[in-house]
Design a protein around this motif. Structure first.
Motif, PDB file in Angstrom:
ATOM      1  N   THR A  75       0.846  -1.221   0.000  1.00 36.36           N
ATOM      2  CA  THR A  75       0.000   0.000   0.000  1.00 36.36           C
ATOM      3  C   THR A  75       0.865   1.248   0.000  1.00 36.36           C
ATOM      4  OG1 THR A  75      -0.207  -0.049   2.426  1.00 36.36           O
ATOM      5  CG2 THR A  75      -1.939  -1.140   1.156  1.00 36.36           C
ATOM      6  N   MET A  76       2.028   1.173   0.653  1.00 35.13           N
ATOM      7  CA  MET A  76       2.948   2.327   0.658  1.00 35.13           C
ATOM      8  C   MET A  76       3.531   2.547  -0.742  1.00 35.13           C
ATOM      9  SD  MET A  76       3.305   3.971   3.456  1.00 35.13           S
ATOM     10  CE  MET A  76       1.945   3.810   4.594  1.00 35.13           C
ATOM     11  N   LEU A  77       3.918   1.448  -1.402  1.00 37.07           N
ATOM     12  CA  LEU A  77       4.470   1.581  -2.757  1.00 37.07           C
ATOM     13  C   LEU A  77       3.434   2.218  -3.677  1.00 37.07           C
ATOM     14  CD1 LEU A  77       6.642   1.141  -4.887  1.00 37.07           C
ATOM     15  CD2 LEU A  77       5.839  -1.234  -5.133  1.00 37.07           C
ATOM     16  N   GLU A  78       2.177   1.793  -3.539  1.00 40.68           N
ATOM     17  CA  GLU A  78       1.101   2.368  -4.360  1.00 40.68           C
ATOM     18  C   GLU A  78       1.032   3.884  -4.126  1.00 40.68           C
ATOM     19  OE1 GLU A  78      -2.067   3.738  -3.292  1.00 40.68           O
ATOM     20  OE2 GLU A  78      -2.376   4.207  -5.427  1.00 40.68           O
ATOM     21  N   MET A  79       1.166   4.303  -2.863  1.00 39.87           N
ATOM     22  CA  MET A  79       1.096   5.750  -2.554  1.00 39.87           C
ATOM     23  C   MET A  79       2.297   6.486  -3.141  1.00 39.87           C
ATOM     24  SD  MET A  79      -0.314   5.511   1.337  1.00 39.87           S
ATOM     25  CE  MET A  79       0.084   7.176   1.826  1.00 39.87           C
ATOM     26  N   HIS A  80       3.488   5.908  -3.004  1.00 37.32           N
ATOM     27  CA  HIS A  80       4.686   6.565  -3.575  1.00 37.32           C
ATOM     28  C   HIS A  80       4.513   6.773  -5.075  1.00 37.32           C
ATOM     29  CE1 HIS A  80       7.500   6.625  -0.188  1.00 37.32           C
ATOM     30  NE2 HIS A  80       7.234   5.362   0.086  1.00 37.32           N
ATOM     31  N   ARG A  81       3.884   5.802  -5.736  1.00 35.23           N
ATOM     32  CA  ARG A  81       3.804   5.823  -7.197  1.00 35.23           C
ATOM     33  C   ARG A  81       2.540   6.521  -7.710  1.00 35.23           C
ATOM     34  NH1 ARG A  81       7.948   5.468 -10.007  1.00 35.23           N
ATOM     35  NH2 ARG A  81       6.907   4.404 -11.731  1.00 35.23           N
ATOM     36  N   ARG A  82       1.632   6.871  -6.803  1.00 37.77           N
ATOM     37  CA  ARG A  82       0.359   7.469  -7.240  1.00 37.77           C
ATOM     38  C   ARG A  82       0.613   8.850  -7.864  1.00 37.77           C
ATOM     39  NH1 ARG A  82      -4.122   8.186  -2.811  1.00 37.77           N
ATOM     40  NH2 ARG A  82      -3.384   6.097  -2.288  1.00 37.77           N
ATOM     41  N   PRO A  83       0.182   9.041  -9.123  1.00 35.83           N
ATOM     42  CA  PRO A  83       0.402  10.345  -9.766  1.00 35.83           C
ATOM     43  C   PRO A  83      -0.477  11.414  -9.104  1.00 35.83           C
ATOM     44  CG  PRO A  83      -0.759   8.838 -11.248  1.00 35.83           C
ATOM     45  CD  PRO A  83      -0.497   8.079  -9.994  1.00 35.83           C
ATOM     46  N   THR A  84       0.058  12.640  -9.029  1.00 36.01           N
ATOM     47  CA  THR A  84      -0.764  13.742  -8.496  1.00 36.01           C
ATOM     48  C   THR A  84      -0.652  14.916  -9.469  1.00 36.01           C
ATOM     49  OG1 THR A  84       1.151  14.500  -7.257  1.00 36.01           O
ATOM     50  CG2 THR A  84      -0.411  13.140  -6.052  1.00 36.01           C
ATOM     51  N   SER A  85      -1.726  15.684  -9.562  1.00 35.51           N
ATOM     52  CA  SER A  85      -1.719  16.806 -10.509  1.00 35.51           C
ATOM     53  C   SER A  85      -1.136  18.062  -9.839  1.00 35.51           C
ATOM     54  CB  SER A  85      -3.165  17.090 -10.940  1.00 35.51           C
ATOM     55  OG  SER A  85      -3.913  17.332  -9.748  1.00 35.51           O
ATOM     56  N   THR A  86      -0.901  17.998  -8.534  1.00 35.02           N
ATOM     57  CA  THR A  86      -0.450  19.224  -7.829  1.00 35.02           C
ATOM     58  C   THR A  86       1.084  19.242  -7.747  1.00 35.02           C
ATOM     59  OG1 THR A  86      -0.579  18.003  -5.753  1.00 35.02           O
ATOM     60  CG2 THR A  86      -2.515  19.335  -6.372  1.00 35.02           C
ATOM     61  N   PRO A  87       1.679  20.423  -7.568  1.00 33.02           N
ATOM     62  CA  PRO A  87       3.145  20.513  -7.497  1.00 33.02           C
ATOM     63  C   PRO A  87       3.731  19.951  -6.201  1.00 33.02           C
ATOM     64  CG  PRO A  87       2.131  22.675  -7.293  1.00 33.02           C
ATOM     65  CD  PRO A  87       1.029  21.729  -7.631  1.00 33.02           C
ATOM     66  N   VAL A  88       2.864  19.754  -5.176  1.00 34.60           N
ATOM     67  CA  VAL A  88       3.368  19.224  -3.901  1.00 34.60           C
ATOM     68  C   VAL A  88       2.542  18.008  -3.491  1.00 34.60           C
ATOM     69  CG1 VAL A  88       3.845  19.733  -1.477  1.00 34.60           C
ATOM     70  CG2 VAL A  88       4.071  21.545  -3.185  1.00 34.60           C
ATOM     71  N   LYS A  89       3.244  17.000  -2.967  1.00 36.42           N
ATOM     72  CA  LYS A  89       2.568  15.767  -2.501  1.00 36.42           C
ATOM     73  C   LYS A  89       3.042  15.484  -1.083  1.00 36.42           C
ATOM     74  CE  LYS A  89       2.728  10.824  -3.806  1.00 36.42           C
ATOM     75  NZ  LYS A  89       3.213   9.930  -4.914  1.00 36.42           N
ATOM     76  N   LEU A  90       2.086  15.386  -0.151  1.00 38.06           N
ATOM     77  CA  LEU A  90       2.388  15.105   1.261  1.00 38.06           C
ATOM     78  C   LEU A  90       1.921  13.677   1.543  1.00 38.06           C
ATOM     79  CD1 LEU A  90       3.464  17.533   2.928  1.00 38.06           C
ATOM     80  CD2 LEU A  90       1.244  17.677   4.017  1.00 38.06           C
ATOM     81  N   MET A  91       2.846  12.820   1.993  1.00 34.16           N
ATOM     82  CA  MET A  91       2.510  11.410   2.260  1.00 34.16           C
ATOM     83  C   MET A  91       2.708  11.094   3.728  1.00 34.16           C
ATOM     84  SD  MET A  91       4.122   8.632  -0.351  1.00 34.16           S
ATOM     85  CE  MET A  91       4.135   7.246   0.792  1.00 34.16           C
ATOM     86  N   GLU A  92       1.761  10.388   4.329  1.00 33.41           N
ATOM     87  CA  GLU A  92       1.894   9.976   5.734  1.00 33.41           C
ATOM     88  C   GLU A  92       2.588   8.612   5.769  1.00 33.41           C
ATOM     89  OE1 GLU A  92      -1.859   9.815   7.758  1.00 33.41           O
ATOM     90  OE2 GLU A  92      -0.969   9.184   9.649  1.00 33.41           O
ATOM     91  N   ARG A  93       3.812   8.596   6.384  1.00 34.94           N
ATOM     92  CA  ARG A  93       4.673   7.412   6.436  1.00 34.94           C
ATOM     93  C   ARG A  93       5.095   7.017   5.029  1.00 34.94           C
ATOM     94  NH1 ARG A  93       2.503   4.843  11.309  1.00 34.94           N
ATOM     95  NH2 ARG A  93       3.678   5.728  13.064  1.00 34.94           N
ATOM     96  N   SER A  94       5.838   5.859   4.953  1.00 32.30           N
ATOM     97  CA  SER A  94       6.510   5.558   3.676  1.00 32.30           C
ATOM     98  C   SER A  94       7.074   4.145   3.703  1.00 32.30           C
ATOM     99  CB  SER A  94       7.670   6.536   3.479  1.00 32.30           C
ATOM    100  OG  SER A  94       8.636   6.315   4.508  1.00 32.30           O
ATOM    101  N   LEU A  95       7.640   3.732   2.590  1.00 35.57           N
ATOM    102  CA  LEU A  95       8.354   2.443   2.542  1.00 35.57           C
ATOM    103  C   LEU A  95       9.573   2.495   3.464  1.00 35.57           C
ATOM    104  CD1 LEU A  95       8.344   1.456  -1.233  1.00 35.57           C
ATOM    105  CD2 LEU A  95       7.597   0.016   0.677  1.00 35.57           C
ATOM    106  N   TYR A  96      10.077   3.706   3.709  1.00 38.89           N
ATOM    107  CA  TYR A  96      11.300   3.835   4.536  1.00 38.89           C
ATOM    108  C   TYR A  96      10.982   3.619   6.011  1.00 38.89           C
ATOM    109  CZ  TYR A  96      12.856   5.676   0.118  1.00 38.89           C
ATOM    110  OH  TYR A  96      13.114   5.815  -1.231  1.00 38.89           O
TER     111      TYR A  96
END
Ligand code: 8LK
Length: 224
Positions: free
Chosen positions: A75-96
Motif C-alpha cells: 500500500t505504501m508503494l502504491e502511494m509513492h507511485r500514485r500520480p498527483t496533478s499538484t506541485p506538492v505531494k504530502l505522504m503519511e509514512r513511507s516504505l522507509y
C-alpha cells in the motif's frame, strides 16, 4: 493554483511514532489547493476483503506480523507511485519507515522470523533498486514516548489499546536513528523536525514553520 513545470511533484514524507499527530498535521494542509494529501491507508489494513490485518497483527504478532508488513509495504508503494496533478505531494509514512522502523523492530524482537525478514528485505531492496521513488523533504513529528502513549489511550483506536510503552520507546529510538542520526543512506532527504509533544492548541505555530519550508521549497521546485 501553481502548475508543476517538471514531471514529478515536490514530495514530503510525514514521519513519526504512533500517536505523534501525523494525520492531524497532514489534514492541516487541506487548506492548500496545490498540495495533494495521502494519509496512511489504515482502513485498508483494517479491512482487506473482510480481514482486519491490523487487529490480527496486534493480537498474534508472531503469526501475522509478516503478512501485515508485506501488505503495508504494497500500500505504501502504491502511494509513492500514485500520480498527483499538484506541485506538492504530502505522504503519511513511507516504505522507509516501514523498513527502518516497523520491520526493523519486528526483526530485532523476533516477531518476524529471520527467513521472513529476508523476504521482506529482498522486496525493499528490489523496489529501491528498480522503482524510482523520490523524496524531497521529511517532516519528523518528534514526540516523547510517554506523551504518545497517553494520546493512544485517549484516541482509543481499539487495536492499539494493548500497545505497551516499551514498544513506543523502541519505535522512537528507531525513528531517532533514521531521522536524527541518519543511519540509513537510502533516503537522503533533508529532515524538518517538529516538536510533536506540543498539544493541539500550541502546535499550529509549529505547523506554520513547516508550511513556510514546504511551500517555499515547492515554489523553488516548480519554478526550476
Ligand atoms: C509503514 C508502516 C506504517 C505502519 C503502521 N503500523 C501500525 C501502527 C499503528 O498502530 C497503525 C497505524 O499507524 O498501524 C505498523 O504496525 N506498521 C507500519 N508500517
Amino acid at each position: 493554483a501553481m502548475t508543476s513545470l517538471n514531471s514529478r511533484p515536490f514530495t514530503v514524507l510525514v514521519e513519526g511514532n504512533i500517536g505523534s499527530g501525523k494525520t492531524t498535521f497532514v489534514e492541516h494542509f487541506k487548506q492548500f489547493e496545490d498540495i495533494s494529501l495521502l494519509t496512511e491507508p489504515v482502513e485498508e489494513w483494517r479491512n482487506l476483503r473482510g480481514w482486519n490485518l491490523l487487529d490480527l497483527m496486534y493480537k498474534d504478532p508472531a503469526k501475522w506480523a509478516m503478512t501485515f508488513q508485506s501488505y503495508v509495504a504494497m500500500t505504501m508503494l502504491e502511494m509513492h507511485r500514485r500520480p498527483t496533478s499538484t506541485p506538492v505531494k504530502l505522504m503519511e509514512r513511507s516504505l522507509y519507515s516501514a523498513r527502518y522502523c516497523f520491520v526493523e523492530h519486528m526483526r530485532k524482537e523476533g516477531t518476524i522470523h529471520p527467513a521472513q525478514f529476508a523476504v521482506l528485505d529482498e522486496w525493499f531492496r528490489f523496489i529501491d533498486r528498480e522503482i524510482p521513488i523520490e523524496v524531497d523533504l521529511i517532516v519528523y513529528l518528534r514526540a516523547t514516548p510517554s506523551v504518545v502513549y497517553e494520546r493512544i489511550r485517549k484516541r482509543a483506536r481499539s487495536e492499539e489499546q494493548c500497545v505497551p510503552l516499551s514498544y513506543l520507546e523502541a519505535l522512537h529510538s528507531l525513528h531517532e536513528n533514521w531521522l536524527v542520526n541518519r543511519t540509513h543512506a537510502e533516503c537522503p532527504a533533508p529532515v524538518l523536525m517538529i516538536d510533536a509533544d506540543l498539544d493541539l492548541s500550541q502546535i499550529t505555530e509549529e505547523y506554520k514553520k513547516s508550511e513556510h519550508q514546504i511551500l517555499r521549497q515547492a515554489v523553488n521546485v516548480v519554478m526550476q
